[in-house]
Design a protein around this motif. Structure first.
Motif, PDB file in Angstrom:
ATOM      1  N   UNK A 486       0.847  -1.077   0.340  1.00  0.00           N
ATOM      2  CA  UNK A 486       0.040  -0.447  -0.032  1.00  0.00           C
ATOM      3  C   UNK A 486       0.987   1.358   0.116  1.00  0.00           C
ATOM      4  N   UNK A 487       1.997   1.328   0.986  1.00  0.00           N
ATOM      5  CA  UNK A 487       2.826   2.289   1.406  1.00  0.00           C
ATOM      6  C   UNK A 487       3.280   2.962  -0.601  1.00  0.00           C
ATOM      7  N   UNK A 488       4.001   1.385  -0.944  1.00  0.00           N
ATOM      8  CA  UNK A 488       4.236   1.775  -1.930  1.00  0.00           C
ATOM      9  C   UNK A 488       4.067   1.965  -3.841  1.00  0.00           C
ATOM     10  N   UNK A 489       2.298   1.596  -3.418  1.00  0.00           N
ATOM     11  CA  UNK A 489       1.527   2.307  -4.576  1.00  0.00           C
ATOM     12  C   UNK A 489       0.977   3.590  -4.572  1.00  0.00           C
ATOM     13  N   UNK A 490       1.777   4.225  -2.874  1.00  0.00           N
ATOM     14  CA  UNK A 490       0.903   5.366  -2.860  1.00  0.00           C
ATOM     15  C   UNK A 490       2.068   6.523  -2.966  1.00  0.00           C
ATOM     16  N   UNK A 491       3.229   5.794  -2.932  1.00  0.00           N
ATOM     17  CA  UNK A 491       4.958   6.554  -3.086  1.00  0.00           C
ATOM     18  C   UNK A 491       5.596   6.214  -4.470  1.00  0.00           C
TER      19      UNK A 491
END
Length: 545
Positions: A486-491
């Motif tokens: 989820x972090x990487x999808x946002x970042x």
């Protein structure tokens, strides 16, 4: 209520104190620049520190004694000014508060007209307390500021303070044309610039139209580039100045004028303020013992402070030459985690303060780390927004030249460390190059929520795994792997290529490797690197490039 209407009102004692609290904040933000400017009466780099500490003592010690009556409050501030004046600049600045108390005597509140009288009274007191007043100094700035508002019959305090601030700055700009030492150095007067900062801080408080922590740029003399002249440093190389001698003299029937006359025989730059019962004394002399002995015959001497100005001048000259020629610099980083420290060491950084989230170092801790650094030029990497303010305060209070690079995360700090060159760059050039790198990465953090929360579009339950992107909550789940995704999808951006994952002490190496393997399968186009961080409280710190 409009700013104009607000500024036209009457002000009580607490409001008066609040104005000087704002002035203190603006002075604090510019202490280093004030110290850099100081060449008169002695090139010693302490004007900013002395003015800041003087106003700080006045504000802090008056707070518990503040009264609704502006007369009583200003009297308290004047008394604390008498007790707390530091150095030539601080003692002269104290006259402002003594003059203000005289102008406000017997008044319940104050307004624009009272400020006009206060400025005039402050100038008269300042000139009267200095032996052989020199033009082109803070005395000139105080006088010309008072003259600029004399006869103004407005009831709007913002107009008075706006006019005073504008003319104070113009007066500062003229100081090199009045004082030869400033002209030769290529700088404006430091004490005068401090007076401007105080008045501008008061104006900003009334108008609420500008920040109080702004680092301002002083006027630049027509004949200079805003930096001290190397020729001037050569000129003062062999000069001797003696000792800055300060003390408090208490007794009965003390004669300020006769004491000033005697101090002119024993030294230079004498300043005396106070009353027949108590005088604050400052003088530059080669005979400090003789000065104290003479004063002791008149009354009781206390609060002695004697400093070697030649040593201070040598340190000032060395610092200014380093600014011009380039110098050795030390970087101090706030870090928590054995692996993270090792990463900074690999980039040549050897000085650390332990701290971060849940463990913010104090101003004293940060100041000690700066003072213990092996060079006079220091760059501070706070690596946390909660540490940045304390780092700024420590930098302002330090005797060294310090730049705080506003790294908000350890990941940003590591990126800034790539620019570290220990020698050959000026402090500002090094700090500027490090700051230019802060935007090159995005920071991710994986941790466990300590409580239920609902922030933005993310609902979090206690003990869930959460993802922070550039210190903002972006994802939460019961699984570390899902939260990483989820972090990487946002970042991640279209041009993102590398993700570095620093694993902390909540994981062992094998668990961290398994999680990286799993996340690589979800993002095959990204290169992943796993590095031991050892940070507490966080599973991962993540750098996205």
């Amino acid at each position: 209520m409009s700013s104009s209407q607000s500024a036209s009102q009457r002000y009580d004692g607490p409001a008066l104190l609040a104005m000087f609290e704002s002035a203190l904040s603006l002075i604090e933000a510019n202490v280093s620049e004030l110290n850099r400017l100081n060449v008169f009466p002695v090139p010693d780099g302490d004007t900013g520190t002395n003015m800041y500490l003087t106003v700080r003592d006045i504000v802090s010690k008056s707070g518990s004694q503040v009264s609704d009556s502006v007369s009583e409050t200003s009297s308290v501030m004047a008394r604390e000014a008498l007790m707390g004046g530091r150095g030539n600049s601080g003692v002269i600045l104290s006259h402002f508060f003594i003059g203000m108390a005289e102008a406000l005597e017997g008044r319940a509140d104050f307004g624009a007209g009272d400020m006009v009288r206060s400025l005039a009274s402050a100038s008269v007191h300042a000139y009267g307390g200095v032996g052989h007043p020199r033009e082109g100094t803070m005395l000139t700035v105080m006088r010309e500021t008072a003259d600029s508002v004399e006869g103004n019959d407005t009831d709007d305090l913002s107009i008075i303070l706006g006019t005073a601030s504008e003319n104070a700055l113009a007066s500062v700009a003229r100081t090199p044309t009045l004082l030869p030492v400033l002209y030769r150095a290529g700088l404006v007067d430091a004490g005068g610039y401090g007076v401007y900062l105080m008045i501008e801080g008061m104006r900003r408080h009334v108008m609420r139209d500008a920040e109080l922590d702004e680092q301002l740029v002083p006027p630049q003399p027509d004949m200079g580039d805003g930096n001290i002249s190397p020729d001037f440093l050569d000129e003062i190389e062999e000069e001797e100045f003696g000792f800055c001698t300060q003390f408090l003299l208490q007794g009965g029937g003390l004669d300020k004028d006769s004491l000033l006359e005697k101090l002119l025989e024993l030294g230079t730059s004498p300043v005396v303020i106070g009353s027949e019962e108590m005088l604050r004394v400052h003088v530059h002399t080669y005979k400090p013992d003789e000065v104290v002995e003479y004063a002791s015959a008149l009354g009781t001497v206390s609060h002695e402070n004697i400093q070697d100005m030649d040593e201070q001048r040598q340190r000032y000259s060395a610092d200014r030459r380093s600014e011009i020629e380039g110098d050795d610099s030390t970087v101090v980083a706030v870090v928590q985690g054995e692996g993270l420290e090792l990463i900074f060491r690999e980039h040549g950084i050897e000085n650390f303060v332990t701290g971060g989230d849940t463990m913010n170092p104090s101003v004293a801790d940060l100041l000690k780390s700066i003072e213990d650094a092996p060079t006079d030029a220091v760059v501070m990497l706070p690596n946390n927004p909660n540490v940045a303010l304390a780092a700024g305060q420590a930098a302002n209070l330090s005797s060294k030249r310090v730049r705080v690079v506003q790294s908000r995360t350890v990941v940003q700090g590591i990126t800034a460390a790539l620019e570290y060159v220990p020698e050959g760059l000026t402090l500002d050039a090094l700090a500027d190059s490090m700051e230019s790198r802060l935007g090159d990465v995005r920071t991710g953090e994986i941790a466990v929520a300590s409580r239920d929360a609902d922030l933005g579009n993310v609902a979090v339950e206690e003990n869930q795994v959460i993802a922070m992107l550039d210190r903002e909550l972006v994802f939460a789940s019961d699984s570390i792997e899902d939260t990483l995704a989820g972090l990487l999808e946002n970042g991640l951006a279209e041009d993102s290529e590398l993700v570095t994952m620093y694993w902390g002490d909540l994981l062992d190496e094998s668990d961290a490797e398994e999680m990286v393997t799993a996340i690589e399968e979800k993002f095959p186009e990204i290169e992943f690197e796993l590095v031991h961080g050892g940070q507490p409280h966080y599973h991962f710190f993540i750098s996205i490039e």
